[in-house]
Design a protein around this motif. Structure first.
Motif, PDB file in Angstrom:
ATOM      1  N   GLY A  12       0.801  -1.207   0.000  1.00  0.00           N
ATOM      2  CA  GLY A  12       0.000   0.000   0.000  1.00  0.00           C
ATOM      3  C   GLY A  12       0.839   1.265   0.000  1.00  0.00           C
ATOM      4  N   LYS A  13       0.160   2.371   0.266  1.00  0.00           N
ATOM      5  CA  LYS A  13       0.801   3.684   0.183  1.00  0.00           C
ATOM      6  C   LYS A  13       1.929   3.829   1.198  1.00  0.00           C
ATOM      7  CE  LYS A  13      -0.444   8.517   0.120  1.00  0.00           C
ATOM      8  NZ  LYS A  13      -1.492   9.481   0.274  1.00  0.00           N
ATOM      9  N   TRP A  14       1.753   3.325   2.398  1.00  0.00           N
ATOM     10  CA  TRP A  14       2.756   3.516   3.439  1.00  0.00           C
ATOM     11  C   TRP A  14       3.560   2.237   3.718  1.00  0.00           C
ATOM     12  CZ3 TRP A  14       3.551   8.378   4.520  1.00  0.00           C
ATOM     13  CH2 TRP A  14       2.528   9.276   4.334  1.00  0.00           C
ATOM     14  N   GLY A  15       3.609   1.316   2.844  1.00  0.00           N
ATOM     15  CA  GLY A  15       4.331   0.066   3.042  1.00  0.00           C
ATOM     16  C   GLY A  15       5.842   0.292   3.095  1.00  0.00           C
ATOM     17  N   CYS A  16       6.514  -0.412   3.963  1.00  0.00           N
ATOM     18  CA  CYS A  16       7.970  -0.286   4.121  1.00  0.00           C
ATOM     19  C   CYS A  16       8.648  -1.491   3.476  1.00  0.00           C
ATOM     20  CB  CYS A  16       8.353  -0.223   5.587  1.00  0.00           C
ATOM     21  SG  CYS A  16       7.974   1.335   6.355  1.00  0.00           S
ATOM     22  N   SER A  17       9.375  -1.236   2.424  1.00  0.00           N
ATOM     23  CA  SER A  17      10.138  -2.310   1.797  1.00  0.00           C
ATOM     24  C   SER A  17      11.591  -2.196   2.252  1.00  0.00           C
ATOM     25  CB  SER A  17      10.041  -2.202   0.283  1.00  0.00           C
ATOM     26  OG  SER A  17      10.688  -1.032  -0.153  1.00  0.00           O
ATOM     27  N   TYR A  18      12.357  -3.238   1.968  1.00  0.00           N
ATOM     28  CA  TYR A  18      13.763  -3.212   2.345  1.00  0.00           C
ATOM     29  C   TYR A  18      14.510  -2.119   1.602  1.00  0.00           C
ATOM     30  CZ  TYR A  18      13.088  -7.675   4.656  1.00  0.00           C
ATOM     31  OH  TYR A  18      12.681  -8.645   5.493  1.00  0.00           O
ATOM     32  N   LYS A  19      14.137  -1.860   0.392  1.00  0.00           N
ATOM     33  CA  LYS A  19      14.792  -0.837  -0.408  1.00  0.00           C
ATOM     34  C   LYS A  19      14.573   0.545   0.198  1.00  0.00           C
ATOM     35  CE  LYS A  19      15.123   0.670  -5.203  1.00  0.00           C
ATOM     36  NZ  LYS A  19      14.607   0.493  -6.545  1.00  0.00           N
ATOM     37  N   ARG A  20      13.349   0.860   0.592  1.00  0.00           N
ATOM     38  CA  ARG A  20      13.052   2.167   1.195  1.00  0.00           C
ATOM     39  C   ARG A  20      13.743   2.307   2.544  1.00  0.00           C
ATOM     40  NH1 ARG A  20       6.664   3.247  -0.017  1.00  0.00           N
ATOM     41  NH2 ARG A  20       6.885   3.301  -2.277  1.00  0.00           N
ATOM     42  N   THR A  21      13.748   1.246   3.336  1.00  0.00           N
ATOM     43  CA  THR A  21      14.402   1.293   4.648  1.00  0.00           C
ATOM     44  C   THR A  21      15.899   1.508   4.490  1.00  0.00           C
ATOM     45  OG1 THR A  21      12.734  -0.257   5.453  1.00  0.00           O
ATOM     46  CG2 THR A  21      14.684   0.040   6.813  1.00  0.00           C
ATOM     47  N   THR A  22      16.500   0.823   3.537  1.00  0.00           N
ATOM     48  CA  THR A  22      17.941   0.973   3.290  1.00  0.00           C
ATOM     49  C   THR A  22      18.261   2.384   2.836  1.00  0.00           C
ATOM     50  OG1 THR A  22      18.025  -1.353   2.633  1.00  0.00           O
ATOM     51  CG2 THR A  22      19.889   0.023   2.007  1.00  0.00           C
ATOM     52  N   MET A  23      17.481   2.941   1.947  1.00  0.00           N
ATOM     53  CA  MET A  23      17.702   4.311   1.478  1.00  0.00           C
ATOM     54  C   MET A  23      17.564   5.309   2.622  1.00  0.00           C
ATOM     55  SD  MET A  23      18.614   4.187  -1.627  1.00  0.00           S
ATOM     56  CE  MET A  23      18.455   5.882  -2.098  1.00  0.00           C
ATOM     57  N   PHE A  24      16.608   5.100   3.490  1.00  0.00           N
ATOM     58  CA  PHE A  24      16.396   5.992   4.630  1.00  0.00           C
ATOM     59  C   PHE A  24      17.606   5.951   5.576  1.00  0.00           C
ATOM     60  CE2 PHE A  24      14.696   6.727   8.933  1.00  0.00           C
ATOM     61  CZ  PHE A  24      14.258   8.041   8.776  1.00  0.00           C
ATOM     62  N   ILE A  25      18.080   4.763   5.885  1.00  0.00           N
ATOM     63  CA  ILE A  25      19.225   4.635   6.792  1.00  0.00           C
ATOM     64  C   ILE A  25      20.485   5.214   6.155  1.00  0.00           C
ATOM     65  CG2 ILE A  25      20.758   2.939   7.898  1.00  0.00           C
ATOM     66  CD1 ILE A  25      18.261   1.231   8.399  1.00  0.00           C
ATOM     67  N   CYS A  26      20.697   4.983   4.878  1.00  0.00           N
ATOM     68  CA  CYS A  26      21.877   5.532   4.194  1.00  0.00           C
ATOM     69  C   CYS A  26      21.847   7.056   4.164  1.00  0.00           C
ATOM     70  CB  CYS A  26      21.971   4.984   2.771  1.00  0.00           C
ATOM     71  SG  CYS A  26      22.497   3.265   2.725  1.00  0.00           S
ATOM     72  N   SER A  27      20.667   7.639   3.921  1.00  0.00           N
ATOM     73  CA  SER A  27      20.583   9.103   3.893  1.00  0.00           C
ATOM     74  C   SER A  27      20.858   9.692   5.274  1.00  0.00           C
ATOM     75  CB  SER A  27      19.216   9.544   3.359  1.00  0.00           C
ATOM     76  OG  SER A  27      18.190   9.069   4.215  1.00  0.00           O
ATOM     77  N   ILE A  28      20.399   9.021   6.327  1.00  0.00           N
ATOM     78  CA  ILE A  28      20.700   9.498   7.684  1.00  0.00           C
ATOM     79  C   ILE A  28      22.206   9.415   7.937  1.00  0.00           C
ATOM     80  CG2 ILE A  28      20.429   8.953  10.133  1.00  0.00           C
ATOM     81  CD1 ILE A  28      17.540   8.220   9.535  1.00  0.00           C
ATOM     82  N   ASN A  29      22.838   8.329   7.504  1.00  0.00           N
ATOM     83  CA  ASN A  29      24.289   8.180   7.671  1.00  0.00           C
ATOM     84  C   ASN A  29      25.064   9.255   6.930  1.00  0.00           C
ATOM     85  OD1 ASN A  29      24.160   5.999   9.368  1.00  0.00           O
ATOM     86  ND2 ASN A  29      24.353   4.484   7.721  1.00  0.00           N
ATOM     87  N   VAL A  30      24.627   9.612   5.736  1.00  0.00           N
ATOM     88  CA  VAL A  30      25.290  10.661   4.971  1.00  0.00           C
ATOM     89  C   VAL A  30      25.155  12.005   5.679  1.00  0.00           C
ATOM     90  CG1 VAL A  30      25.189  11.962   2.801  1.00  0.00           C
ATOM     91  CG2 VAL A  30      25.116   9.461   2.766  1.00  0.00           C
ATOM     92  N   VAL A  31      23.970  12.303   6.186  1.00  0.00           N
ATOM     93  CA  VAL A  31      23.758  13.564   6.907  1.00  0.00           C
ATOM     94  C   VAL A  31      24.652  13.619   8.147  1.00  0.00           C
ATOM     95  CG1 VAL A  31      22.056  14.905   8.219  1.00  0.00           C
ATOM     96  CG2 VAL A  31      21.431  13.929   6.010  1.00  0.00           C
TER      97      VAL A  31
END
Length: 143
Positions: A12-31
Motif C-alpha cells: 500500500g501507500k505507506w508500506g515499508c520495503s527493504y529498499k526504502r528502509t535501506t535508502m532511509f538509513i543511508c541518507s541518515i548516515n550521509v547527513v
C-alpha cells in the motif's frame, strides 16, 4: 504446506520495503557524516585562529629582567669544565682503540693460548669450548 503471512502484502501507500528502509538509513548516515566533517573542520579553524590573534606583549621592564636572567644563567655555567670535557671527548675520539703490543708479548700470548687449547680434549663440544674461552678472557682480564 501453508505460508504464514503478516501485515499488508499489497504494498500500500505507506508500506515499508527493504529498499526504502535501506535508502532511509543511508541518507541518515550521509547527513551524520557531513555534520561530523563540518564540526571537525570548524573546530580546527577555531583553534588555528585562537593562537594567532593573541600575542603576548611584554613591557620594557619585563624584557630587561628576562635578558638579565639569561645573562646570569650563562655566567653561572661551569664553562671551564664544559670546555675541558669537550677537549677530552675530542682527544679520546681521535685515538686508535687498538693497542699495538711488542712482537715477543704477542708470541707469549699466542703460545699460552695454544697450550690451553691442547689441554682441551679432542672431542670437546661447543659448550666446553665456550667455557674455555670465557675462562681465558677472564684470566687475561685479571692478569
Amino acid at each position: 504446506m501453508g505460508r504464514f503471512v503478516v501485515g499488508n502484502q499489497g504494498g500500500g501507500k505507506w508500506g515499508c520495503s527493504y529498499k526504502r528502509t535501506t535508502m532511509f538509513i543511508c541518507s541518515i548516515n550521509v547527513v551524520v557524516a557531513f555534520y561530523v566533517v563540518y564540526c571537525l573542520c570548524s573546530s580546527l579553524y577555531i583553534y588555528s585562529n585562537r593562537f594567532t590573534q593573541q600575542s603576548i606583549k611584554y613591557s620594557p621592564d619585563q624584557i630587561q629582567k628576562m635578558q638579565e636572567s639569561i645573562r646570569i644563567r650563562k655566567s653561572a655555567e661551569p664553562t671551564q669544565l664544559i670546555k675541558a670535557v669537550e677537549e677530552i671527548k675530542k682527544e679520546f675520539a681521535g685515538h686508535d682503540r687498538q693497542v699495538n703490543l711488542p712482537r715477543h708479548v704477542k708470541q707469549m700470548i699466542t703460545h699460552e693460548i695454544l697450550q690451553r687449547l691442547r689441554r682441551l680434549p679432542a672431542n670437546a663440544n661447543v659448550s666446553a669450548q665456550r667455557v674455555f674461552s670465557s675462562r681465558l678472557s677472564m684470566s687475561n682480564l685479571v692478569t
